[in-house]
Design an enzyme around this catalytic site. Structure first.
Site, PDB file in Angstrom:
ATOM      1  N   GLU A   1       1.040  -1.064   0.140  1.00 17.53           N
ATOM      2  CA  GLU A   1      -0.013   0.087   0.155  1.00 17.53           C
ATOM      3  C   GLU A   1       0.718   1.295   0.030  1.00 17.53           C
ATOM      4  OE1 GLU A   1      -2.690  -0.337   3.124  1.00 17.53           O
ATOM      5  OE2 GLU A   1      -3.970  -1.801   2.529  1.00 17.53           O
TER       6      GLU A   1
ATOM      7  N   GLN B   1      -5.191   2.632 -24.566  1.00 22.30           N
ATOM      8  CA  GLN B   1      -6.535   1.750 -24.484  1.00 22.30           C
ATOM      9  C   GLN B   1      -7.646   2.654 -24.619  1.00 22.30           C
ATOM     10  OE1 GLN B   1      -6.330  -1.775 -24.268  1.00 22.30           O
ATOM     11  NE2 GLN B   1      -8.802  -1.871 -24.409  1.00 22.30           N
TER      12      GLN B   1
ATOM     13  N   LYS C   1       2.010   0.001 -39.715  1.00 21.04           N
ATOM     14  CA  LYS C   1       2.683  -1.026 -38.671  1.00 21.04           C
ATOM     15  C   LYS C   1       1.516  -1.941 -38.379  1.00 21.04           C
ATOM     16  CE  LYS C   1       2.573   0.228 -33.888  1.00 21.04           C
ATOM     17  NZ  LYS C   1       3.467   0.943 -32.781  1.00 21.04           N
TER      18      LYS C   1
ATOM     19  N   ASP D   1       8.041   9.462 -32.381  1.00 21.79           N
ATOM     20  CA  ASP D   1       7.108   8.685 -31.710  1.00 21.79           C
ATOM     21  C   ASP D   1       6.751   9.369 -30.444  1.00 21.79           C
ATOM     22  OD1 ASP D   1       4.713   6.898 -31.762  1.00 21.79           O
ATOM     23  OD2 ASP D   1       6.110   5.139 -31.860  1.00 21.79           O
TER      24      ASP D   1
END
Ligand code: R5P
Length: 297
Positions: A39, A97, A194, A218
């Site tokens: 933690e 994502q 790609k 990039d």
């Protein structure tokens, strides 16, 4: 304008301190450590009642820890009366994502944005991976959000050291970076193709570049597979000197070896993620982003 303090999480001290110098504002390092069970412990080191705080968090390398530390610190700042908490997250993880690519996947950046929108009132990022979302404001609809680019800084650095050269995007997602870099130094740019078959398995295709030197750009280098593929292709097509510039050098595993074994002469990154190739500082760009957000408030 209200007083501004700059505070930083565990990894972002150098960049936050430099930004504080640029802005002429006090800097404090947040106390943070890991408990034996993993933690995270966080403590705010100064009185923040009624002031604006720019909270820096460099989340590359350990994105989950970085995110949670930033959330805990932001919560503590609010609990202690900070008027506005603006997160400076030069590298914002989970932005790749940005879609549910397969059934059952979350659009992870949406959840990250929700968590951060609850915790802070503004966010500054550098070259956030904006692909399917074109604007940072489409991701962070509920808070002030500014994305600044390091590409002009990187392009200027490379051209002042090695001369002007064509800029190459290794894939269509990188076209925006290549365009910006090429515009800055007045050269042309090319986009390769790609195909990603897995986390570490990519194939780069394309016609290459008719020049002796080229600069591949990039936003992120993770495993190095994308740059390796692009550099090999350019070398095979006769480009003698291949240079690489990226904003966020995560350099996971043997990324460096892959990049240099593919014939890359030099790798230049910014300091959004502490790494040995960080030769371009984003402090002034982040300072401009913070000022823009504070003017909006
Ligand atoms: C994705 O599209 C990003 O812009 C980068 O190209 C990607 O994250 C690089 O990953 P890797 O270094 O693992 O090939």
């Amino acid at each position: 304008m209200k007083k501004l303090l700059i505070m930083s999480g565990k990894k972002c001290g150098a960049l936050a301190r430099e930004t504080a110098e640029v802005m002429g504002t006090p800097f404090y390092q947040i106390h943070s450590r890991d408990f034996p069970d993993g933690e995270i412990y966080v403590r705010i080191p100064a009185d923040v009642a009624g002031v604006d705080v720019a909270l820096f968090s460099c989340m590359g390398g350990n994105p989950n820890r970085g995110l949670l530390e930033a959330l805990l610190a932001a919560y503590a700042l609010k609990e202690n009366g900070a008027r506005n908490v603006i997160l400076a997250a030069p590298y914002l993880p989970y932005a790749r994502q940005d879609a549910s690519f397969k059934p059952g996947e979350p659009v992870s950046i949406r959840l990250v944005a929700k968590l951060l929108e609850d915790a802070v009132s503004g966010i500054v990022t550098v070259d956030m991976h904006l692909h399917r979302f074109h604007d940072i404001k489409d991701v962070f609809g509920g808070i002030a959000a500014v994305n600044v680019s390091a590409m002009p800084l990187l392009a200027r650095y490379v051209s002042s050291r090695y001369g002007r050269m064509p800029v190459v995007a290794p894939d269509d997602e990188a076209e925006q970076w290549a365009r910006r870099a090429a515009e800055t130094i007045g050269s042309e740019y090319y986009v390769l193709e790609k195909e990603r078959r897995g986390d570490e398995d990519v194939e780069i295709r394309g016609r290459g570049v008719n020049a002796n030197r080229a600069l591949i750009v990039d936003d992120i280098i993770s495993t190095g597979g994308t740059i390796e593929g692009a550099a090999r292709l350019l070398r095979e097509r006769g480009v003698e000197e291949v240079y690489v510039a990226c904003t966020h050098a995560l350099l996971v595993g043997d990324a460096e070896a892959k990049i240099f074994n593919s014939g890359v002469r030099d790798l230049i990154s910014t300091n959004t993620v502490p790494n040995p190739y960080a030769r371009v500082s984003v402090a002034e760009a982040v300072a401009r982003g913070l000022s823009e957000i504070r003017r909006e408030k």
